[in-house]
Design a protein around this motif. Structure first.
Motif, PDB file in Angstrom:
ATOM      1  N   TYR A 151       0.822  -1.210   0.000  1.00 13.02           N
ATOM      2  CA  TYR A 151       0.000   0.000   0.000  1.00 13.02           C
ATOM      3  C   TYR A 151       0.858   1.262   0.000  1.00 13.02           C
ATOM      4  N   SER A 152       2.040   1.196   0.594  1.00 19.24           N
ATOM      5  CA  SER A 152       2.919   2.364   0.625  1.00 19.24           C
ATOM      6  C   SER A 152       3.348   2.777  -0.778  1.00 19.24           C
ATOM      7  N   TYR A 153       3.354   1.826  -1.713  1.00 18.14           N
ATOM      8  CA  TYR A 153       3.663   2.136  -3.110  1.00 18.14           C
ATOM      9  C   TYR A 153       2.403   2.505  -3.893  1.00 18.14           C
ATOM     10  N   THR A 154       1.373   1.688  -3.758  1.00 15.03           N
ATOM     11  CA  THR A 154       0.199   1.852  -4.621  1.00 15.03           C
ATOM     12  C   THR A 154      -0.578   3.133  -4.335  1.00 15.03           C
ATOM     13  N   LYS A 155      -0.554   3.608  -3.110  1.00 14.77           N
ATOM     14  CA  LYS A 155      -1.327   4.810  -2.778  1.00 14.77           C
ATOM     15  C   LYS A 155      -0.821   6.044  -3.519  1.00 14.77           C
ATOM     16  N   ASN A 156       0.397   5.962  -4.056  1.00 16.30           N
ATOM     17  CA  ASN A 156       0.986   7.088  -4.778  1.00 16.30           C
ATOM     18  C   ASN A 156       0.895   6.939  -6.294  1.00 16.30           C
ATOM     19  N   THR A 157       0.083   5.987  -6.767  1.00 16.24           N
ATOM     20  CA  THR A 157      -0.007   5.734  -8.203  1.00 16.24           C
ATOM     21  C   THR A 157      -1.370   6.139  -8.755  1.00 16.24           C
ATOM     22  N   ASN A 158      -1.398   6.439 -10.034  1.00 13.67           N
ATOM     23  CA  ASN A 158      -2.657   6.802 -10.684  1.00 13.67           C
ATOM     24  C   ASN A 158      -3.637   5.638 -10.705  1.00 13.67           C
ATOM     25  N   ALA A 159      -3.122   4.424 -10.877  1.00 15.09           N
ATOM     26  CA  ALA A 159      -3.994   3.258 -10.998  1.00 15.09           C
ATOM     27  C   ALA A 159      -4.705   2.919  -9.693  1.00 15.09           C
ATOM     28  N   PHE A 160      -4.067   3.186  -8.546  1.00 13.58           N
ATOM     29  CA  PHE A 160      -4.608   2.729  -7.267  1.00 13.58           C
ATOM     30  C   PHE A 160      -4.796   3.836  -6.230  1.00 13.58           C
ATOM     31  N   LYS A 161      -4.647   5.077  -6.620  1.00 17.70           N
ATOM     32  CA  LYS A 161      -4.700   6.172  -5.654  1.00 17.70           C
ATOM     33  C   LYS A 161      -6.056   6.299  -4.960  1.00 17.70           C
ATOM     34  N   ASP A 162      -7.123   5.803  -5.594  1.00 18.03           N
ATOM     35  CA  ASP A 162      -8.457   5.909  -5.003  1.00 18.03           C
ATOM     36  C   ASP A 162      -8.835   4.684  -4.177  1.00 18.03           C
ATOM     37  N   PHE A 163      -7.920   3.716  -4.068  1.00 14.11           N
ATOM     38  CA  PHE A 163      -8.179   2.525  -3.268  1.00 14.11           C
ATOM     39  C   PHE A 163      -7.892   2.820  -1.800  1.00 14.11           C
ATOM     40  N   SER A 164      -8.829   2.473  -0.933  1.00 12.54           N
ATOM     41  CA  SER A 164      -8.551   2.541   0.499  1.00 12.54           C
ATOM     42  C   SER A 164      -7.611   1.397   0.862  1.00 12.54           C
ATOM     43  N   TYR A 165      -7.083   1.435   2.077  1.00 10.91           N
ATOM     44  CA  TYR A 165      -6.187   0.357   2.505  1.00 10.91           C
ATOM     45  C   TYR A 165      -6.905  -0.988   2.482  1.00 10.91           C
ATOM     46  N   GLU A 166      -8.140  -1.034   2.961  1.00  8.65           N
ATOM     47  CA  GLU A 166      -8.879  -2.295   2.988  1.00  8.65           C
ATOM     48  C   GLU A 166      -9.195  -2.793   1.579  1.00  8.65           C
TER      49      GLU A 166
END
Length: 265
Positions: free
Chosen positions: A54-69
């Motif tokens: 999550y520390s990587y994906t939260k900063n990406t366009n593809a996954f920025k709108d995904f919550s941690y859960e």
């Protein structure tokens, strides 16, 4: 081309459960696998592993709108999936060890990958391949997380591409380029975070030509890329500057008793 190759690897190939072994007498990696026919119900991941992804994906366009859960559910779903055996056989890669900076060293015999065949088979094959590719990203991140300590956090990977066998056939199929472009646009910012160093070995004229064309385009990324031909006496000393000989496969000049940490595909 270099961007495409990096996306291929780090959105790359997928892991399998079962017994694996190196068949003696070969100058490259050959695997005998016992492959599960059903997905695992539990990927056996720690909370630290989920948080690392999550520390990587939260900063990406593809996954920025995904919550941690939401991301956690996506990780579990992808990690527990067992890809078709044919896909795994066609796209093997392995975790060889760690370099002196404690980065995981991943190796893929990219020159033997038949991307054209995957695309030519149609939509179902492409969808499976994309899922397979994202599973490899997770495997790479898990290997990074395994070396994290309270004193030091590892951020990226060391990747080796073996281009032996690369042919112009893989480059002149337009539908493949369309799929690669889509992957690049979707996952480039994730790849950029994960790639610390890429060493390309056994590069033939096709690889070198593509690299020269891409060099002025990829800019900053080329600072992380090294391209070498077939002369082991040139690229082996370079690898040894980055990693202990134990992390180098025997068929590339490492020790005869080399055994990968994990094999995927």
């Amino acid at each position: 081309m270099i961007r495409i190759l990096i996306v291929i690897l780090l959105t790359g190939t997928a892991g399998i459960e079962g017994q694996t072994e190196i068949i003696e007498g070969s100058d490259k990696l050959h695997l005998r696998n016992s492959i599960e026919s059903e997905p695992r119900q539990d990927a056996g991941l720690s909370e630290a592993a989920y948080k690392k992804v999550y520390s990587y994906t939260k900063n990406t366009n593809a996954f920025k709108d995904f919550s941690y859960e939401q991301m956690k559910a996506r990780i579990l779903n992808t990690s527990s999936w067992v890809p078709p055996a044919e896909l795994q056989k066609s796209f093997p890669y392995y975790h060889a060890g760690y370099d002196y900076e404690k980065r995981p060293v991943w190796v893929a015999e990219i020159g033997k990958f038949d991307f054209r065949d995957i695309v030519a088979k149609g939509d179902k094959s492409i969808v499976e391949a994309k899922r397979y590719l994202f599973q490899a990203v997770l495997n790479g991140i898990f290997s990074i997380a395994a070396m994290d300590t309270e004193e030091q956090e590892i951020k990226d990977t060391f990747v080796i591409f073996d281009m032996e066998g690369a042919s112009i056939k893989q480059l002149n199929f337009l539908p493949s380029w369309v799929q690669f472009a889509e992957l690049f646009g979707k996952y480039w910012d994730l790849v950029f975070q994960l790639l610390g160093r890429l060493v390309i070995i056994n590069a033939n004229y096709v690889t070198k030509l593509a690299t020269d064309i891409a060099r002025p385009v990829v800019g900053q990324l080329m600072e992380r890329v090294e391209v070498y031909g077939v002369n082991r006496n040139v690229w082996l000393p370079r690898l040894l500057k980055h990693m202990p000989i134990e992390a180098i496969p025997s068929w590339y000049g490492g020790k005869k008793n080399f055994k990968p940490i994990s094999i995927h595909g």
